[in-house]
Design a protein around this motif. Structure first.
Motif, PDB file in Angstrom:
ATOM      1  N   PHE A  48     -40.165  49.766  63.866  1.00  0.00           N
ATOM      2  CA  PHE A  48     -39.739  51.129  62.906  1.00  0.00           C
ATOM      3  C   PHE A  48     -38.770  51.915  63.675  1.00  0.00           C
ATOM      4  N   SER A  49     -38.660  52.011  65.012  1.00  0.00           N
ATOM      5  CA  SER A  49     -37.704  52.809  65.483  1.00  0.00           C
ATOM      6  C   SER A  49     -36.267  52.202  65.455  1.00  0.00           C
ATOM      7  N   SER A  52     -35.434  52.800  61.385  1.00  0.00           N
ATOM      8  CA  SER A  52     -35.327  54.195  60.992  1.00  0.00           C
ATOM      9  C   SER A  52     -33.905  54.609  61.646  1.00  0.00           C
ATOM     10  N   ARG A  53     -33.590  54.259  62.866  1.00  0.00           N
ATOM     11  CA  ARG A  53     -32.246  54.718  63.314  1.00  0.00           C
ATOM     12  C   ARG A  53     -31.100  54.079  63.276  1.00  0.00           C
ATOM     13  N   ASP A  56     -28.916  53.570  58.631  1.00  0.00           N
ATOM     14  CA  ASP A  56     -27.597  54.106  57.916  1.00  0.00           C
ATOM     15  C   ASP A  56     -26.304  53.434  58.088  1.00  0.00           C
TER      16      ASP A  56
END
Length: 302
Positions: A48-49, A52-53, A56
């Motif tokens: 997840f980390s 999510s980071r 993009d």
């Protein structure tokens, strides 16, 4: 006249499971389930980390088409094309060298060694190499390839260090897969007059191919994420380098180190996590491709 065959057969009677055994069984089930959930927590957290980071940057087409040439930690733009190329080239060369050697060693240990002294020595050396740290492999290649032979630092030197790390994993996984192939298949092939080498190539290896490919992918995933050989043997460049034998070469782990060594703010932080997610995706794609290959070439059921 009645015989024993005419007598009705009594239904077997089973005693009820004792309360103690039911309690122990339930406790063990709860403990195993709890252990699985505890193990999943850090795995899901890490995934997840990273997603999510690092998602993009990956959504920008420039990430897959441009390098970091003339870019700085605070400069907008740039991508990971140079690092992706370096990682793929180094990993591919490492696999080309490691897979045949590891597979042949595993075949020798399972099919030909028969407890010989050479087989025992080989097994012992494979066990030692399995626990060798990556920095030790990098320093060995540096002292041999660069210091002794005088070759320059290059991506090829990195691949040689990764070979030392990948071969024992390939040997161990392939050996275990070959050992679980039923002996009846070998004996049936020998009974038909098929020579031993052809039995291994046409019966044993295809039967164990799925597991062998899985082991190879696990080994490749391990070496693709190594950082120490990159820092010692090739360095890092923000430009694209297709030459494995000369010059500095980028890689995704090297890109993460480069972004981390600078001011980890803003875009540098995004590129760091983006490189980590890209590496995970590359490993996932390789695993999916390997599964498809092993499924295509594995023996088909009639």
């Amino acid at each position: 006249m009645t015989t024993t065959l005419d007598k009705p057969v009594k239904e077997p009677t089973f005693r009820r499971t004792s309360a103690k055994r039911r309690f122990v069984n339930s406790t063990a089930t709860v403990l195993v389930t709890l252990a699985v959930l505890i193990a999943l927590i850090p795995l899901v957290w890490v995934l997840f980390s990273v997603v999510s980071r690092g998602l993009d940057p990956l959504l920008d087409p420039d990430w897959w088409q441009k390098s970091q040439n003339l870019m700085t930690n605070r400069t907008e733009g740039g991508g990971a094309y140079h690092a992706i190329i370096g990682t793929l080239f180094q990993g591919l060369l490492c696999a080309i060298i490691s897979v045949p050697i590891g597979l042949f060693v595993a075949i020798y240990l399972v099919e030909y060694s028969n407890g010989s002294r050479l087989g025992k020595v080989t097994t012992f050396m494979v066990d030692i190499l399995t626990g060798v740290p990556s920095i030790v492999a990098a320093l060995f290649i540096y002292s041999l390839w660069i210091t002794t032979f005088g070759f320059p630092r290059s991506g090829f030197a990195v691949s040689l260090a990764l070979v030392l790390l990948m071969i024992p994993v390939v040997v161990r996984s392939a050996e275990e897969m070959l050992r679980i192939v039923p002996q009846d298949l070998r004996e049936a092939s020998y009974a038909l007059g098929v020579p031993k080498w052809k039995t291994i190539a046409r019966v044993v290896v295809p039967t164990a191919l799925s597991g062998i490919v899985t082991g190879i992918m696990l080994a490749l995933a391990r070496v693709m994420g190594e950082t120490a050989p990159l820092l010692v043997l090739v360095g890092y460049t923000k430009t694209v380098n297709f030459d494995l034998f000369d010059g500095e070469m980028a890689s995704l782990p090297g890109m993460m180190v480069d972004q981390r060594s600078g001011s980890v703010v803003g875009l540098a932080d995004e590129r760091l996590w983006g490189a980590a997610l890209t590496l995970i995706l590359l490993v996932a794609v390789l695993n999916i491709f390997a599964k498809l290959v092993s499924k295509f070439f594995s023996p088909k059921s009639v």
